[in-house]
Each structure stands twice: as C-alpha cells, then as structure tokens.
Enzyme design. Structure first.
Site, short mmCIF file in Angstrom:
data_model
loop_
_atom_site.label_atom_id
_atom_site.label_comp_id
_atom_site.label_asym_id
_atom_site.label_seq_id
_atom_site.Cartn_x
_atom_site.Cartn_y
_atom_site.Cartn_z
N ASP A 1 1.84 -47.00 -60.58
CA ASP A 1 2.27 -45.74 -61.16
C ASP A 1 1.51 -45.50 -62.46
O ASP A 1 1.68 -46.25 -63.42
CB ASP A 1 3.78 -45.72 -61.43
CG ASP A 1 4.29 -44.29 -61.63
OD1 ASP A 1 3.72 -43.56 -62.47
OD2 ASP A 1 5.25 -43.90 -60.95
N ASN B 1 21.27 -38.99 -50.05
CA ASN B 1 19.89 -38.57 -49.81
C ASN B 1 18.85 -39.46 -50.49
O ASN B 1 17.69 -39.45 -50.13
CB ASN B 1 19.69 -37.11 -50.22
CG ASN B 1 20.28 -36.77 -51.57
OD1 ASN B 1 21.48 -36.53 -51.69
ND2 ASN B 1 19.45 -36.77 -52.61
N SER C 1 12.15 -36.84 -43.60
CA SER C 1 12.90 -36.55 -44.84
C SER C 1 14.30 -37.12 -44.75
O SER C 1 14.76 -37.50 -43.68
CB SER C 1 12.99 -35.04 -45.05
OG SER C 1 13.93 -34.47 -44.14
N CYS C 2 14.98 -37.17 -45.89
CA CYS C 2 16.35 -37.68 -45.92
C CYS C 2 17.25 -36.83 -45.02
O CYS C 2 18.11 -37.36 -44.32
CB CYS C 2 16.89 -37.68 -47.36
SG CYS C 2 16.72 -36.11 -48.23
#
Length: 335
Positions: A35, A316, A151-152
């Site tokens: 990151d 989520n 996706s969630c």
C-alpha cells in the site's frame, strides 16, 4: 499443497479484513502487503483498531521493517505500480487485488509480472471470470490466472437465488439492496463525477444508487442470465446490508415451502455461506457475521404462490472478506 501464501494489494477495508479473516480462519498465510499510502507504523494502528469490528484479538507490531501479526512477519511494499511489486521475493503465490482500482484482467494482470501466480480481484470485474463460493466455485479450474470474487451483494444474492431457482424456478426478479455506506461516499455534499447523487452527504441521506450485483448473478448462474436486475439504496449505517429479492416463481410454492428448502440448504451444501434465522433480528445483529447471506424467515412475505419477497442479511465487509479467503483456499486445493 500446504497453505497458500498470499499477498494483499491495498490495505483498505477489504484488505485489512481479508487479513483478519486469514488469521482467524488459518486457511491461508498472509506473507506480504502493498500500500503506497500507508506506512508500516500506520498499518499496525489501522490493523489493530477498527471502529466497526472492534480491536484485533491478537498481537500486531512493527519489527525489522515488517508487520508482525501473531508472531508472523509480513513483508511490506509501498509501490504505486502493481507491476513493480516483488511478490515472488516475498513468497506470495496468490495476490488479493483489493485497491478497487485494478479490476480488469489487464490491470490486475500486472501482479503476475512481480512473480505472483494468480490474482483474486475483490470486486466485480468487467472481464475476469467471477466466482461465488457455494454457487459456481466448482467451475474454477487451474487454467485461470486472474479471477474475481464478485461483489458483496452478489455473494449475498446468488446463494439465495440458487436455492430458490433450483427448487421452484425463478421466472424473473428484481433486487433491492439497502446498503450501508462505503469509503467511496462523501461525509458531506461533494463532487462525484458522473453520478451526482453519489456525492451527497452519506450521513444525511438515503441515496438511490446503481449496482451490477443482480445482473452479475446471471454470470455465476447462467440459467438466470437476463432474469434479474436491481438497484441499491445507500443508507446512513456503517456496516451490514440487506437484500430484498422480489421474484416470480415457475412452480407454485407456499412461503413455508420456501423456508424449508432454504433452511435445508443452510444446514447442508451451503453451511457457513447461507445462514437461516427465525429470530427478530436487526442489522447490527450481523456485524462481524461470516456468512455471505442470512435468510430472514420472518421478514419475507408472499403475495401468492408465484410471487414472493425474500429478505437476506449480510455483513458487506466481513462476510465478503471471509469468502475471498475461502475462494483462495479452494483454488489452492486445485493446484
């Protein structure tokens, strides 16, 4: 093979929670994190403290230039260009692409240049094959280098849609997800490119938004292609969302019949992925829940034997992150 060694690109909500899920479950080993926007000491802090899921129950520290979680040293990179991350040097075989930026085959493929063998995109992808645990993960094969965990919301909807379709047949359906806020939203009104509504204050509004989640179900369950679509309402809660699937059934079914088959699936083939509850639950009851989807038997309703509204909850963030780990463990079992 033993536990697969994993690198994480992007230490945001999903990157951090995939890391937590990996340590909680012990199914994969996290060996590297990249990151460019977070230095090592900040990573320690961000991993340790979480406003939504609470403090990490384990040890985390910086030592000799590495992030050490529960005594396991993790190599840290700070590269902006994914092709320059030396995943191979750190021993990472798989990479979780969780920046939300490199979601196409071409962009995510840059990780392969640094020595990674496979890439799992933790978001829907325009062109990478999508896999949902419990739904189509068996279709994964070794020839695939870059895949998406969808996706969630797709992970919540697809297992439920599969059970309903397998038992009663879905003629057509519309999905609404009442969705918690995410990092892409604004704390107060601000500019938001093409989608003006998305730039309105997240804490002050119910915001209608688009989602490709329902259409994506057609990619993981081909028989439902063109039969489902939907939209989202973003609401001012920090986490946990709920899917409302309203669908027309081919075979007549009493609501009790639907409850029965979903309960059976939750205790059988979809155990740990699809949950089932008859309790008087609300959204916060699912915070940090690891299921992809939990069917709320008491909240759904039938208009008649062919037309029903079905409700299913999902964390989520955390449910999805656990499926990323499960998908990688499944892929590793096929090496």
């Amino acid at each position: 093979m033993g536990k697969v060694k994993v690198g994480v690109n992007g230490f945001g909500r999903i990157g951090r929670l995939v890391t937590r899920a990996a340590f909680n479950s012990g199914k994969v080993d996290i060996v590297a994190i990249n990151d460019p926007f977070i230095d090592l000491n900040y990573m320690v802090y961000m991993f340790q403290y979480d406003s939504t899921h609470g403090k990490f129950h384990g040890t985390v520290k910086a030592e000799n230039g590495k992030l050490v979680i529960n005594g396991n040293p993790i190599t840290i990179f700070q590269e902006r260009d994914p092709s320059k991350i030396k995943w191979g040097d750190a021993g990472a075989e798989y990479v979780v692409e969780s920046t939300g930026v490199f979601t196409t085959m071409e962009k995510a493929g840059a990780h392969l240049q640094g020595g990674a063998k496979r890439v799992i995109i933790s978001a829907p992808s325009a062109d990478a094959p999508m896999f949902v645990m419990g739904v189509n993960h068996e279709k994964y094969d070794n020839s695939l280098k870059i895949i998406s965990n969808a996706s969630c919301t797709t992970n919540c909807l697809a297992p439920l849609a599969k059970v309903i379709h397998d038992n009663f047949g879905i003629v057509e359906g519309l999905m609404t997800t009442v969705h918690a806020i995410t990092a892409t939203q604004k704390t107060v009104d601000g500019p938001s490119g093409k989608l003006w509504r998305d730039g309105r204050g997240a804490l002050q509004n119910i915001i209608p938004a688009s989602t490709g989640a329902a259409k994506a179900v057609g990619k993981v369950i081909p028989e439902l292609n063109g039969k489902l679509t939907g939209m989202a309402f973003r609401v001012p809660t920090a986490n946990v969302s709920v899917v409302d699937l309203t669908c027309r059934l081919e075979k007549p079914a009493k609501y009790d019949d639907i409850k029965k088959v979903v309960k059976q699936a939750s205790e059988g083939p979809l155990k740990g992925i699809l949950g089932y509850t008859e309790h008087q639950v609300v959204s916060s009851d699912f915070n940090s829940d690891t299921h992809s989807s939990t069917f709320d038997a008491g909240a759904g309703i039938a208009l008649n034997d062919h037309f029903v509204k079905l409700i299913s909850w999902y964390d989520n963030e955390f449910g999805y992150s656990n499926r990323v780990v499960d998908l990688m463990a499944h892929m590793a079992s096929k090496e």
